[in-house]
Design an enzyme around this catalytic site. Structure first.
Site, PDB file in Angstrom:
ATOM      1  N   CYS A  45      51.300  41.950  -8.871  1.00 23.98           N
ATOM      2  CA  CYS A  45      51.163  41.403 -10.237  1.00 23.98           C
ATOM      3  C   CYS A  45      52.469  41.523 -11.009  1.00 23.98           C
ATOM      4  O   CYS A  45      52.849  40.627 -11.761  1.00 23.98           O
ATOM      5  CB  CYS A  45      50.040  42.121 -10.990  1.00 23.98           C
ATOM      6  SG  CYS A  45      48.429  41.921 -10.225  1.00 23.98           S
TER       7      CYS A  45
HETATM    8  C1  BEZ Z   1      48.908  44.042  -6.626  1.00 20.45           C
HETATM    9  O1  BEZ Z   1      49.211  43.399  -7.619  1.00 20.45           O
HETATM   10  O2  BEZ Z   1      49.761  44.471  -5.845  1.00 20.45           O
HETATM   11  C2  BEZ Z   1      47.460  44.304  -6.322  1.00 20.45           C
HETATM   12  C3  BEZ Z   1      46.541  44.329  -7.349  1.00 20.45           C
HETATM   13  C4  BEZ Z   1      45.212  44.592  -7.066  1.00 20.45           C
HETATM   14  C5  BEZ Z   1      44.823  44.815  -5.760  1.00 20.45           C
HETATM   15  C6  BEZ Z   1      45.760  44.761  -4.739  1.00 20.45           C
HETATM   16  C7  BEZ Z   1      47.092  44.493  -5.018  1.00 20.45           C
END
Ligand code: BEZ
Length: 213
Positions: A45
């Site tokens: 994210c």
């Molecule tokens: C991420 O942004 O890396 C992420 C967010 C939620 C679950 C898995 C990965």
């Protein structure tokens, strides 16, 4: 209920990093991208939000506003914005909705309980000047999106809204287009001089806004 192409994008009022926003009023007569990410302070994210911030001038050029959403609260978004700048070099330059009660996430079907009960998936909605949904995408949490692809789609959506054309696989702005089957050959000769018939149902033409006449 799922939101489908051609549906009116539901209106809402949201608390965002840019203050309280009424979605339709904020969007006005332009285009918008509304996208969700699963959680603040997560790796993929963080890279995604920086990528969108870097592309903001390209969205602006296309008269397209961008808004993100997660179910995290506003103070979390505000603290996370510092990390986004640190990691990607791009400061958050578009509103991020805080949706801790999940009301907007549920309205847009951004929570897929068999993936996660508590976090939004990576949803994207592109919404046109008529407030209708023109594109939906759903990516899993593990896969960061290609936001340049959204710009490519917006180019196609804006071109095909203005001309009787569609765009082929992997098309990019400026490349040849496909004449809609509903346009007769006689009409095509007037509107798309020099068009090429590859099959009776597949006629290509120069990009209608760059072709020399
Ligand atoms: C991420 O942004 O890396 C992420 C967010 C939620 C679950 C898995 C990965």
């Amino acid at each position: 209920m799922a939101i489908r192409l051609g549906d009116i994008a539901p209106d809402f009022t949201a608390e965002t990093t840019d203050g309280r926003i009424r979605f339709h009023e904020w969007k006005g007569n332009g285009w918008a991208v509304l996208f969700s990410h699963p959680r603040d302070f997560t790796p993929v994210c963080t890279t995604e939000l920086g990528a969108v911030a870097k592309l903001k001038p390209e969205f602006d050029r296309r008269n397209t506003k961008v808004m993100g959403l997660s179910v995290d609260p506003l103070d979390s978004h505000t603290r996370w914005a510092g990390d986004i700048k640190d990691v990607t070099g791009a400061a958050l330059n578009f509103p991020l909705i805080a949706d801790p009660d999940q009301s907007i996430a549920k309205m847009y079907d951004m929570i897929h309980p068999n993936a996660s009960d508590t976090a939004t998936v990576r949803s994207v909605f592109i919404i046109g000047p008529d407030n209708k949904v023109k594109l939906t995408l759903t990516y899993p949490a593990s896969t960061g999106r290609n936001f340049a692809e959204l710009l490519r789609v917006i180019d196609s959506l804006q071109l095909t809204a203005a001309h009787a054309v569609s765009t082929p696989a992997d098309w990019k702005q400026g490349e040849d287009v496909i004449i809609l089957p509903s346009v007769s050959d006689d009409e095509a000769r007037k509107r798309f001089p020099g068009f090429v018939t590859k099959k009776p149902y597949l006629r290509t033409a120069k990009h209608p806004e760059t072709a020399a006449v």
